[in-house]
Design a protein around this motif. Sequence first.
Motif, PDB file in Angstrom:
ATOM      1  N   LEU A 286      42.373  50.007  30.397  1.00 21.79           N
ATOM      2  CA  LEU A 286      41.821  48.941  31.230  1.00 21.79           C
ATOM      3  C   LEU A 286      42.355  49.025  32.656  1.00 21.79           C
ATOM      4  CD1 LEU A 286      41.846  45.860  28.829  1.00 21.79           C
ATOM      5  CD2 LEU A 286      39.876  47.103  29.716  1.00 21.79           C
ATOM      6  N   ALA A 287      43.642  49.294  32.787  1.00 23.50           N
ATOM      7  CA  ALA A 287      44.226  49.430  34.124  1.00 23.50           C
ATOM      8  C   ALA A 287      43.647  50.639  34.851  1.00 23.50           C
ATOM      9  CB  ALA A 287      45.742  49.544  34.022  1.00 23.50           C
ATOM     10  N   PHE A 288      43.435  51.732  34.144  1.00 21.54           N
ATOM     11  CA  PHE A 288      42.846  52.920  34.748  1.00 21.54           C
ATOM     12  C   PHE A 288      41.409  52.655  35.183  1.00 21.54           C
ATOM     13  CE2 PHE A 288      40.758  57.131  34.413  1.00 21.54           C
ATOM     14  CZ  PHE A 288      41.483  57.775  35.413  1.00 21.54           C
ATOM     15  N   ALA A 289      40.651  51.929  34.361  1.00 18.15           N
ATOM     16  CA  ALA A 289      39.276  51.593  34.716  1.00 18.15           C
ATOM     17  C   ALA A 289      39.240  50.686  35.940  1.00 18.15           C
ATOM     18  CB  ALA A 289      38.580  50.919  33.537  1.00 18.15           C
ATOM     19  N   ALA A 290      40.163  49.740  36.014  1.00 22.49           N
ATOM     20  CA  ALA A 290      40.226  48.848  37.174  1.00 22.49           C
ATOM     21  C   ALA A 290      40.609  49.623  38.426  1.00 22.49           C
ATOM     22  CB  ALA A 290      41.213  47.719  36.915  1.00 22.49           C
ATOM     23  N   ALA A 291      41.532  50.569  38.292  1.00 23.61           N
ATOM     24  CA  ALA A 291      41.918  51.386  39.447  1.00 23.61           C
ATOM     25  C   ALA A 291      40.760  52.245  39.929  1.00 23.61           C
ATOM     26  CB  ALA A 291      43.117  52.267  39.074  1.00 23.61           C
TER      27      ALA A 291
ATOM     28  N   VAL B  41      33.685  48.100  48.554  1.00 17.31           N
ATOM     29  CA  VAL B  41      35.066  47.864  48.126  1.00 17.31           C
ATOM     30  C   VAL B  41      35.207  46.459  47.565  1.00 17.31           C
ATOM     31  CG1 VAL B  41      37.455  47.776  48.881  1.00 17.31           C
ATOM     32  CG2 VAL B  41      35.956  49.527  49.776  1.00 17.31           C
ATOM     33  N   ILE B  42      34.560  45.499  48.200  1.00 17.79           N
ATOM     34  CA  ILE B  42      34.633  44.124  47.708  1.00 17.79           C
ATOM     35  C   ILE B  42      34.020  44.025  46.311  1.00 17.79           C
ATOM     36  CG2 ILE B  42      33.804  41.764  48.109  1.00 17.79           C
ATOM     37  CD1 ILE B  42      33.991  42.451  51.132  1.00 17.79           C
ATOM     38  N   LEU B  43      32.880  44.656  46.111  1.00 17.21           N
ATOM     39  CA  LEU B  43      32.258  44.631  44.780  1.00 17.21           C
ATOM     40  C   LEU B  43      33.094  45.402  43.759  1.00 17.21           C
ATOM     41  CD1 LEU B  43      28.509  45.048  45.727  1.00 17.21           C
ATOM     42  CD2 LEU B  43      29.669  42.990  44.960  1.00 17.21           C
ATOM     43  N   GLY B  44      33.729  46.488  44.188  1.00 15.68           N
ATOM     44  CA  GLY B  44      34.628  47.210  43.296  1.00 15.68           C
ATOM     45  C   GLY B  44      35.816  46.359  42.886  1.00 15.68           C
ATOM     46  N   PHE B  45      36.330  45.560  43.826  1.00 17.39           N
ATOM     47  CA  PHE B  45      37.432  44.655  43.510  1.00 17.39           C
ATOM     48  C   PHE B  45      36.986  43.590  42.515  1.00 17.39           C
ATOM     49  CE2 PHE B  45      39.799  40.750  44.428  1.00 17.39           C
ATOM     50  CZ  PHE B  45      41.067  41.170  44.082  1.00 17.39           C
ATOM     51  N   VAL B  46      35.785  43.071  42.691  1.00 17.50           N
ATOM     52  CA  VAL B  46      35.258  42.067  41.762  1.00 17.50           C
ATOM     53  C   VAL B  46      35.120  42.670  40.367  1.00 17.50           C
ATOM     54  CG1 VAL B  46      33.218  40.670  41.204  1.00 17.50           C
ATOM     55  CG2 VAL B  46      34.125  40.701  43.542  1.00 17.50           C
ATOM     56  N   VAL B  47      34.627  43.881  40.291  1.00 13.79           N
ATOM     57  CA  VAL B  47      34.492  44.556  38.987  1.00 13.79           C
ATOM     58  C   VAL B  47      35.865  44.781  38.358  1.00 13.79           C
ATOM     59  CG1 VAL B  47      33.784  46.704  37.870  1.00 13.79           C
ATOM     60  CG2 VAL B  47      32.272  45.583  39.496  1.00 13.79           C
ATOM     61  N   ALA B  48      36.852  45.169  39.177  1.00 14.43           N
ATOM     62  CA  ALA B  48      38.200  45.389  38.647  1.00 14.43           C
ATOM     63  C   ALA B  48      38.794  44.096  38.094  1.00 14.43           C
ATOM     64  CB  ALA B  48      39.098  45.954  39.740  1.00 14.43           C
ATOM     65  N   VAL B  49      38.572  42.998  38.802  1.00 12.34           N
ATOM     66  CA  VAL B  49      39.067  41.707  38.304  1.00 12.34           C
ATOM     67  C   VAL B  49      38.369  41.342  37.005  1.00 12.34           C
ATOM     68  CG1 VAL B  49      39.115  39.241  38.806  1.00 12.34           C
ATOM     69  CG2 VAL B  49      39.804  40.866  40.546  1.00 12.34           C
ATOM     70  N   MET B  50      37.070  41.595  36.928  1.00 18.95           N
ATOM     71  CA  MET B  50      36.344  41.300  35.697  1.00 18.95           C
ATOM     72  C   MET B  50      36.840  42.174  34.549  1.00 18.95           C
ATOM     73  SD  MET B  50      32.505  40.744  37.198  1.00 18.95           S
ATOM     74  CE  MET B  50      31.764  40.690  35.597  1.00 18.95           C
TER      75      MET B  50
END
Length: 70
Positions: free
Chosen positions: A6-11, A57-66
């Motif tokens: 999960l951490a790798f996917a978020a990164a 980047v903002i959308l990537g951050f939102v996906v990582a938080v999700m």
Amino acid sequence: MDSVLLAFAAALAVGVPAIATGWAQSRIGSAGAGALAEKPELTGTIIILLAIPETMVILGFVVAVMILVL
């Protein structure tokens, strides 16, 4: 093991769009500098074109938080 994946996917969700944004902004910035040298009235348009890739980047951050929360 699940938390590591999960951490790798978020990164990856933040890192890949960040690299793509940097590449896109380098191309837009150099083209924008050339356009501004010829037509200074395009300043607002160039600033908007530089801001648009930041949404990746903002959308990537939102996906990582999700990914991390859900």
